[in-house]
Write a protein that holds these residues in place. Structure first.
Motif, PDB file in Angstrom:
ATOM      1  N   ASP A  12     -29.779 -77.160 -38.207  1.00 13.96           N
ATOM      2  CA  ASP A  12     -28.841 -77.863 -39.086  1.00 13.96           C
ATOM      3  C   ASP A  12     -29.567 -78.908 -39.929  1.00 13.96           C
ATOM      4  O   ASP A  12     -29.267 -79.089 -41.118  1.00 13.96           O
ATOM      5  CB  ASP A  12     -27.752 -78.538 -38.251  1.00 13.96           C
ATOM      6  CG  ASP A  12     -26.810 -77.537 -37.607  1.00 13.96           C
ATOM      7  OD1 ASP A  12     -26.743 -76.385 -38.085  1.00 13.96           O
ATOM      8  OD2 ASP A  12     -26.154 -77.900 -36.602  1.00 13.96           O
ATOM      9  N   GLU A  16     -29.772 -79.207 -44.102  1.00 14.37           N
ATOM     10  CA  GLU A  16     -29.173 -80.333 -44.825  1.00 14.37           C
ATOM     11  C   GLU A  16     -30.169 -81.433 -45.186  1.00 14.37           C
ATOM     12  O   GLU A  16     -29.797 -82.414 -45.833  1.00 14.37           O
ATOM     13  CB  GLU A  16     -28.024 -80.909 -43.995  1.00 14.37           C
ATOM     14  CG  GLU A  16     -26.899 -79.907 -43.769  1.00 14.37           C
ATOM     15  CD  GLU A  16     -25.697 -80.514 -43.091  1.00 14.37           C
ATOM     16  OE1 GLU A  16     -25.390 -81.701 -43.353  1.00 14.37           O
ATOM     17  OE2 GLU A  16     -25.058 -79.821 -42.282  1.00 14.37           O
ATOM     18  N   ASN A  42     -21.943 -91.015 -34.737  1.00 11.51           N
ATOM     19  CA  ASN A  42     -21.540 -89.613 -34.873  1.00 11.51           C
ATOM     20  C   ASN A  42     -22.745 -88.754 -35.253  1.00 11.51           C
ATOM     21  O   ASN A  42     -22.726 -87.980 -36.222  1.00 11.51           O
ATOM     22  CB  ASN A  42     -20.432 -89.454 -35.912  1.00 11.51           C
ATOM     23  CG  ASN A  42     -19.798 -88.073 -35.876  1.00 11.51           C
ATOM     24  OD1 ASN A  42     -19.681 -87.470 -34.819  1.00 11.51           O
ATOM     25  ND2 ASN A  42     -19.407 -87.564 -37.041  1.00 11.51           N
ATOM     26  N   CYS A 280     -29.396 -88.747 -39.932  1.00  5.81           N
ATOM     27  CA  CYS A 280     -28.600 -87.901 -39.036  1.00  5.81           C
ATOM     28  C   CYS A 280     -27.261 -88.536 -38.678  1.00  5.81           C
ATOM     29  O   CYS A 280     -26.408 -87.872 -38.068  1.00  5.81           O
ATOM     30  CB  CYS A 280     -29.376 -87.558 -37.768  1.00  5.81           C
ATOM     31  SG  CYS A 280     -29.909 -88.986 -36.790  1.00  5.81           S
ATOM     32  N   LYS A 283     -23.728 -86.649 -38.874  1.00  8.87           N
ATOM     33  CA  LYS A 283     -24.043 -85.229 -38.968  1.00  8.87           C
ATOM     34  C   LYS A 283     -23.703 -84.431 -37.707  1.00  8.87           C
ATOM     35  O   LYS A 283     -24.042 -83.239 -37.628  1.00  8.87           O
ATOM     36  CB  LYS A 283     -25.533 -85.036 -39.272  1.00  8.87           C
ATOM     37  CG  LYS A 283     -25.985 -85.656 -40.583  1.00  8.87           C
ATOM     38  CD  LYS A 283     -25.332 -84.984 -41.772  1.00  8.87           C
ATOM     39  CE  LYS A 283     -25.908 -85.510 -43.092  1.00  8.87           C
ATOM     40  NZ  LYS A 283     -25.294 -84.852 -44.260  1.00  8.87           N
ATOM     41  N   ALA A 284     -23.066 -85.071 -36.727  1.00  7.62           N
ATOM     42  CA  ALA A 284     -22.753 -84.347 -35.493  1.00  7.62           C
ATOM     43  C   ALA A 284     -21.744 -83.241 -35.773  1.00  7.62           C
ATOM     44  O   ALA A 284     -20.742 -83.467 -36.471  1.00  7.62           O
ATOM     45  CB  ALA A 284     -22.198 -85.312 -34.449  1.00  7.62           C
ATOM     46  N   ARG A 285     -22.005 -82.074 -35.223  1.00  2.03           N
ATOM     47  CA  ARG A 285     -21.073 -80.947 -35.322  1.00  2.03           C
ATOM     48  C   ARG A 285     -20.329 -80.844 -34.000  1.00  2.03           C
ATOM     49  O   ARG A 285     -20.948 -80.716 -32.946  1.00  2.03           O
ATOM     50  CB  ARG A 285     -21.814 -79.643 -35.612  1.00  2.03           C
ATOM     51  CG  ARG A 285     -22.476 -79.608 -36.974  1.00  2.03           C
ATOM     52  CD  ARG A 285     -23.137 -78.285 -37.213  1.00  2.03           C
ATOM     53  NE  ARG A 285     -23.857 -78.254 -38.475  1.00  2.03           N
ATOM     54  CZ  ARG A 285     -23.295 -77.929 -39.630  1.00  2.03           C
ATOM     55  NH1 ARG A 285     -22.010 -77.607 -39.661  1.00  2.03           N
ATOM     56  NH2 ARG A 285     -23.989 -77.919 -40.740  1.00  2.03           N
ATOM     57  N   GLN A 286     -19.043 -80.913 -34.033  1.00  2.00           N
ATOM     58  CA  GLN A 286     -18.236 -80.909 -32.814  1.00  2.00           C
ATOM     59  C   GLN A 286     -18.220 -79.506 -32.192  1.00  2.00           C
ATOM     60  O   GLN A 286     -18.238 -78.520 -32.894  1.00  2.00           O
ATOM     61  CB  GLN A 286     -16.805 -81.365 -33.116  1.00  2.00           C
ATOM     62  CG  GLN A 286     -16.758 -82.718 -33.779  1.00  2.00           C
ATOM     63  CD  GLN A 286     -17.329 -83.843 -32.939  1.00  2.00           C
ATOM     64  OE1 GLN A 286     -17.276 -83.776 -31.707  1.00  2.00           O
ATOM     65  NE2 GLN A 286     -17.877 -84.861 -33.567  1.00  2.00           N
TER      66      GLN A 286
END
Length: 286
Positions: A12, A16, A42, A280, A283-286
């Motif tokens: 990821d 990005e 996050n 970052c 940028k957390a993806r759940q």
């Protein structure tokens, strides 16, 4: 949430254009601080344990603490072995539940480094564990790994290409002028070398020894392809510095919670700052 492989986080980051922070954990308070900072920002996060941390706390304690922290987190958390120096040590971490491992064969001849790294990849990849390797020597000291200034050789770009092709690693730590521990002056990173390496390899690049590197230099390294940045010394400085302040102000204090609690909060703040620098945060993806 269970541990995720570092490779998934770096994929990821590559897409990005940011870097994921990898923060060394040495005790419960620092484990808590790493995840608390990631939650506050996050941000995806890599918690990593070195040989020194494993020797101090024990591999089972490290994994158990990290697992509890990750289970309650809403952000992706990886548990990574930092600077594994033998195939046997890597296997112990794979069996213990790490989601990512690093084999550091940078002090070995290139072909021997390749041979052992390929063994690590062959064992780790079928069970979903990502592998980082290192080529070139990073100055300074990292627990039991010592590299003198004279021995600290920068990574050769063509050798990096060959190494990645031969090993199939998921990420590569390179030597471009950083060092473990505290810097005596401002580090001068070889950005042109970094760009050349990036143009030749097909995997994310890792920067070790990043505590003390100016924020703008880190941002430039990210612009040129670094996707994982290791931080340890800055956390130690914040943590131990706060312990000293508390004890200087309250010399009769005997409650460890009142000493280590503020140190934990100091660690949270420095980790959050790094996450914002790395790009970052959010940028957390759940």
């Amino acid at each position: 949430m269970s541990f995720v492989p570092v490779s998934a986080l770096l994929r990821d980051a590559e897409n990005e254009g940011y870097a994921v922070g990898a923060f060394n954990c040495n005790n419960m308070e620092i484990v808590q601080a790493i995840v608390a900072a990631a939650e506050a920002e996050n941000a995806p996060v890599i918690m990593q344990a070195s040989q020194g941390a494993i020797k101090y706390a024990g591999i089972d304690y490290i994994v158990a603490m990290a697992r509890v922290a990750a289970a309650g987190a809403k952000v992706p958390v990886a548990l990574h072995l930092d600077h594994g120096t033998s195939f046997e040590q890597v296997i112990r971490c794979v069996r213990a539940g790490f989601s990512s491992v690093m084999f550091d064969g940078s002090k070995l001849p290139t072909e021997q480094n390749i041979a052992i790294t390929r063994q690590v990849v062959a064992v780790s990849r079928p069970v979903g564990i990502s592998v980082e390797a290192e080529l070139g020597k990073i100055g300074g000291t990292e627990d039991e790994i010592v590299v003198t200034d004279r021995e600290a050789l920068f990574t050769d770009p063509e050798e990096a290409r060959y190494f990645v092709e031969q090993t199939g690693v998921d990420s590569l730590a390179v030597a471009i002028g950083t060092a473990h521990g505290r810097y005596k002056g401002e580090p001068q990173l070889d950005f042109e070398r970094l760009s050349k390496i990036k143009s030749l390899v097909t995997v994310p690049i890792v920067l070790h020894g990043s505590s003390g590197v100016p924020a703008e230099a880190l941002r430039e390294a990210i612009r040129r392809g670094v996707r994982k940045i290791n931080i340890d010394t800055n956390i130690r400085e914040a943590f131990v510095g706060t312990v000293r302040q508390v004890l200087d102000g309250h010399p009769d204090e005997i409650d460890p919670r009142k000493v280590l609690g503020p140190a934990r909060e100091a660690a949270v703040e420095i980790i959050r700052e790094k996450m914002r620098i790395f790009g970052c945060a959010g940028k957390a993806r759940q």
